[in-house]
Design an enzyme around this catalytic site. Structure first.
Site, PDB file in Angstrom:
ATOM      1  N   SER A 124      -3.059  34.566  96.301  1.00 19.73           N
ATOM      2  CA  SER A 124      -2.914  34.983  94.916  1.00 19.73           C
ATOM      3  C   SER A 124      -1.789  36.030  94.809  1.00 19.73           C
ATOM      4  O   SER A 124      -0.676  35.766  95.262  1.00 19.73           O
ATOM      5  CB  SER A 124      -4.243  35.526  94.391  1.00 19.73           C
TER       6      SER A 124
ATOM      7  N   ASP B 233      -8.003  24.630  91.949  1.00 18.80           N
ATOM      8  CA  ASP B 233      -7.382  25.884  91.513  1.00 18.80           C
ATOM      9  C   ASP B 233      -6.470  25.591  90.326  1.00 18.80           C
ATOM     10  O   ASP B 233      -5.376  25.053  90.488  1.00 18.80           O
ATOM     11  CB  ASP B 233      -6.587  26.492  92.678  1.00 18.80           C
TER      12      ASP B 233
ATOM     13  N   HIS C  70      -9.858  28.835  92.384  1.00 20.66           N
ATOM     14  CA  HIS C  70      -8.874  29.753  92.966  1.00 20.66           C
ATOM     15  C   HIS C  70      -9.501  30.662  94.024  1.00 20.66           C
ATOM     16  O   HIS C  70      -8.868  30.997  95.022  1.00 20.66           O
ATOM     17  CB  HIS C  70      -8.270  30.597  91.839  1.00 20.66           C
TER      18      HIS C  70
END
Length: 407
Positions: free
Chosen positions: A174, A340, A373
């Site tokens: 991320s 995701d 995610h």
């Protein structure tokens, strides 16, 4: 981002016992600290020279004789340096124990692992929650706007301070993945390998929109006080909790939410015909919001989300992503997850295509999972094994014994 678990929480409440601990950690962290004086400013993209400043960090394992086994772990938006130890504010285990630890892909018995709190954070690195020596007050919104490249410059200064010339690997998911990619673009000669997970080379319009929603939730809280809440002995708990709730939805997938919660009621069989948390998923989100405000600063949330919004490697290289990696010798492993939707596989493929165009060594894996995610933070066996295999292969190429981190 955290593991999915339904816990009853009928309302968003203000934390009491952890506020002082969090404020203390902003300047006096329960970790190592690298301090840089006025003669060593951090040059920020906004044109400000930040000095003095400090970086809080944790290390795990030992640096080998030739300093070739160092791995930098870059944390995500709401993470910090406590990647594999008990958190000093919450008392909970480190945020990436699935990945870091004995027998894990990032094994301290093999590697020297470094994780620092980013500049702009609130767990000991200089940020809006820190004391401003020029005013004698907390920085607040007087703190300059920061970027992902600024975070990486600060990390590079830390790595210099530790006496490490080249990192064996930079790892992150991320926002951490954004930092990992920025490391390769800014310091290609200092990064032997990169493991970039669930990330992108720029923030999409949709992601910027979600961040703006969160920032507006914080700033709409009357207790935000124009960012001066510390001086006025208050805190925008409710606004920050709502921001966290909205963001957490983006970390999951519809399938994961349905599997974990469905439409099941929370501690009742019939609806209350009120706005209480009737459904388990509502209770879970309220828990996420309430627990988040115990350990995070509202202004730091504004600054770090804005840093992610500004991130765009291609824009920094005349609009051509491949230009950022021309002639690069770093070995890459790029990983995405099918569910995701915050950083979809299409973003990872665009990165891989740019790396291929630059003749970079790159491997790519799209892992099938319904965990969204947040999958990179969870126990997803295929992800862990791919990461382990990449590090072992890179270790052999690096000359770290049999790829085990020892020389």
């Amino acid at each position: 981002m955290s593991n999915v678990r339904p816990i009853a929480s009928p309302s968003i409440t203000s934390p009491s016992s952890n506020s002082d601990d969090r404020a203390h950690e902003a300047d006096h962290p329960s970790s190592s600290v690298a301090k840089f004086g006025v003669d060593q400013p951090l040059k920020l993209d906004c044109g400000v020279d930040l000095a003095p400043f400090q970086i809080a960090y944790q290390t795990y394992g030992e640096l080998n004789a030739d300093r070739s086994n160092a791995i930098l772990v870059c944390h995500a938006l709401t993470g910090d340096q406590h990647v594999n130890n008990i958190h000093p504010v919450t008392g909970k285990p480190g945020w990436w124990e699935t990945m870091v630890g004995a027998g894990r892909p990032l094994d301290p018995e093999k590697y020297f692992i470094i994780c620092s709190n980013v500049i702009g954070g609130c767990m000991g690195s200089t940020g809006p929650a820190s004391f401003n020596p020029a005013t004698g007050k907390v920085w607040g919104l007087d703190f300059p706007i920061i970027t992902i490249p600024d975070m990486v410059r600060a990390q590079a200064m830390l790595i210099d301070r530790l006496g490490i010339t080249t990192l064996f690997c930079v790892v992150g998911g991320s926002m951490g993945g954004m930092q990992a990619l920025q490391w390769t673009a800014a310091y290609p000669e200092r990064v032997f390998s990169t493991l970039a997970i669930a990330c992108s080379t720029r923030h999409s319009a949709q992601n910027i929109a979600f961040h703006e929603l969160g920032r507006q939730a914080v700033m709409a809280d009357p207790d935000w006080r124009g960012g001066r809440y510390v001086d006025q002995d208050t805190h925008p708990y409710r606004g920050l909790a709502v921001a966290r709730m909205a963001a957490h939805i983006t970390y999951l997938s519809d399938a994961a939410l349905h599997r974990k919660f469905g439409r099941r009621m929370q501690d009742r069989e019939l609806p209350t015909f009120s706005f209480d948390a009737d459904f388990q998923v509502e209770s879970y989100l309220r828990y996420q919001g309430s627990s988040f405000v115990e350990r995070f600063d509202a202004n730091s949330y504004l600054y770090l989300t804005r840093a992610m919004d500004y991130f765009d490697i291609a824009a920094d290289h005349n609009g051509a992503l491949a230009n950022a990696f021309t002639g690069i010798k770093t070995r890459f492993c790029v990983i995405s997850f099918t569910s995701d939707w915050l950083f979809p596989t299409s973003e990872s493929r665009a990165l891989v295509h740019a790396l291929n165009a630059s003749s970079a060594r790159v491997s790519f894996a799209e892992i099938e999972t319904d965990r969204g995610h947040d999958a990179f933070l969870l126990d997803v066996p295929e992800f862990l094994e791919i990461s382990r295999a990449f590090l072992q292969a890179a270790g052999k190429a690096r000359g770290l014994g049999n790829g085990d981190g020892q020389s």
